[in-house]
Design an enzyme around this catalytic site. Structure first.
Site, short mmCIF file in Angstrom:
data_model
loop_
_atom_site.label_atom_id
_atom_site.label_comp_id
_atom_site.label_asym_id
_atom_site.label_seq_id
_atom_site.Cartn_x
_atom_site.Cartn_y
_atom_site.Cartn_z
N GLY A 111 46.46 -16.05 98.61
CA GLY A 111 47.76 -15.63 98.08
C GLY A 111 48.16 -14.23 98.48
O GLY A 111 49.20 -13.74 98.02
N GLU A 146 50.55 -23.32 99.37
CA GLU A 146 49.26 -23.52 100.05
C GLU A 146 48.38 -24.47 99.25
O GLU A 146 47.71 -25.33 99.82
CB GLU A 146 48.55 -22.17 100.24
CG GLU A 146 49.21 -21.31 101.30
CD GLU A 146 48.63 -19.91 101.38
OE1 GLU A 146 48.81 -19.28 102.43
OE2 GLU A 146 48.02 -19.43 100.41
N LYS A 150 35.98 -11.40 105.27
CA LYS A 150 36.46 -12.17 104.11
C LYS A 150 35.31 -12.78 103.29
O LYS A 150 35.52 -13.26 102.18
CB LYS A 150 37.40 -13.30 104.57
CG LYS A 150 38.57 -12.84 105.42
CD LYS A 150 39.54 -12.01 104.62
CE LYS A 150 40.76 -11.54 105.36
NZ LYS A 150 41.63 -12.55 105.87
#
Ligand code: 5RP
Length: 240
Positions: free
Chosen positions: A97, A105, A123
């Site tokens: 987001g 999504e 990530k």
């Protein structure tokens, strides 16, 4: 190798998974954009696929690359969705987001047989929550919703500043669905399932950026090569 290079590496591995005739979901963000560009090259070379975009930004990008677009109403079942992530843990649970597209999504991901997440190694995290968790909320009753988010999150052991996302010119950021986004600076989320469940009790919350049990395969580009992690099977395949 820069994060941007790694995103491209992950997208290059991902685009190899696309087969002729597939119905695809296209994510949002810089990694998903790399994927769309590479998919566009394959389409130009003759590949036939139908795609549903998760944002107007991705829609425009795909259109510019000559990719055939559909809507989820016309094409309600998708074979694969390719998207990025803001954080991903060892169980392939994610925060998404960052680009403000979390609701579409999640809808597109849930309509897909397989969800493929592409990311650079920055990530990967041990615990979700360092990235400020986006929560999409309706504009009506914002203060009451924010207070409830704060209270229920605190019951789940999550505390920290909760702020309305703003644009560069300090206006409230409005999603493609006409909603606002709260950014929750929890630092660490001890029990993402419990928090996700708690958000469901708040009428003003549309969706949170917690994507749990959604990712099927994570394609992570690292300095040692591209690695694939498959949900529940702990597959770890090096592709150099
Ligand atoms: C957009 C998203 C993106 O997938 C996420 O923010 C990752 O973005 P990027 O690929 O630019 O790092 O969830 O809503």
């Amino acid at each position: 190798m820069s994060a941007e290079d790694q995103k491209r590496q992950a997208a290059m591995r991902a685009v190899e998974m696309v087969e002729p005739g597939m119905r695809l979901g296209l994510g949002t963000g810089s990694t998903a954009s790399q994927f769309v560009a590479l998919l566009g090259e394959r389409v130009k070379a003759g590949l036939s696929v139908i795609c549903v975009a998760t944002s107007t930004a991705t829609e425009q990008l795909a259109e510019a690359r000559g990719i055939t677009l559909s809507t989820l109403d016309e094409t309600p079942e998708l074979d694969m969705t390719f998207d990025g992530a803001d954080e991903i843990d060892g169980e392939l649970r994610m925060i998404k987001g960052g680009g403000g597209a979390l609701l579409r999504e999640k809808i597109v991901a849930m309509a897909s047989d397989r969800v493929i997440i592409m990311a650079d190694e920055s990530k990967m995290v041990e615990n979700l929550g360092r990235f400020k968790l986006p929560v999409e909320v309706v504009q009506f009753g914002l203060r009451a919703t924010l207070d409830m988010v704060e209270a229920l999150a605190s019951d789940c052991g999550c505390t920290g500043e909760i702020a309305l996302r703003k644009t560069a010119d300090r206006q409230p950021f409005v999603t493609d669905n006409g909603n606002y986004i709260l950014e929750c600076d929890f630092g660490s989320i001890g029990d993402p399932d419990e928090l996700d469940e708690a958000f469901r009790f708040i009428p003003g919350v549309v969706e949170s950026g917690l994507f749990l049990d959604i990712c099927d395969v994570a394609i992570i580009a690292t300095k040692d090569g591209v690695k694939l992690f498959e949900a529940r099977r702990d597959l770890d395949e090096d592709v150099d």
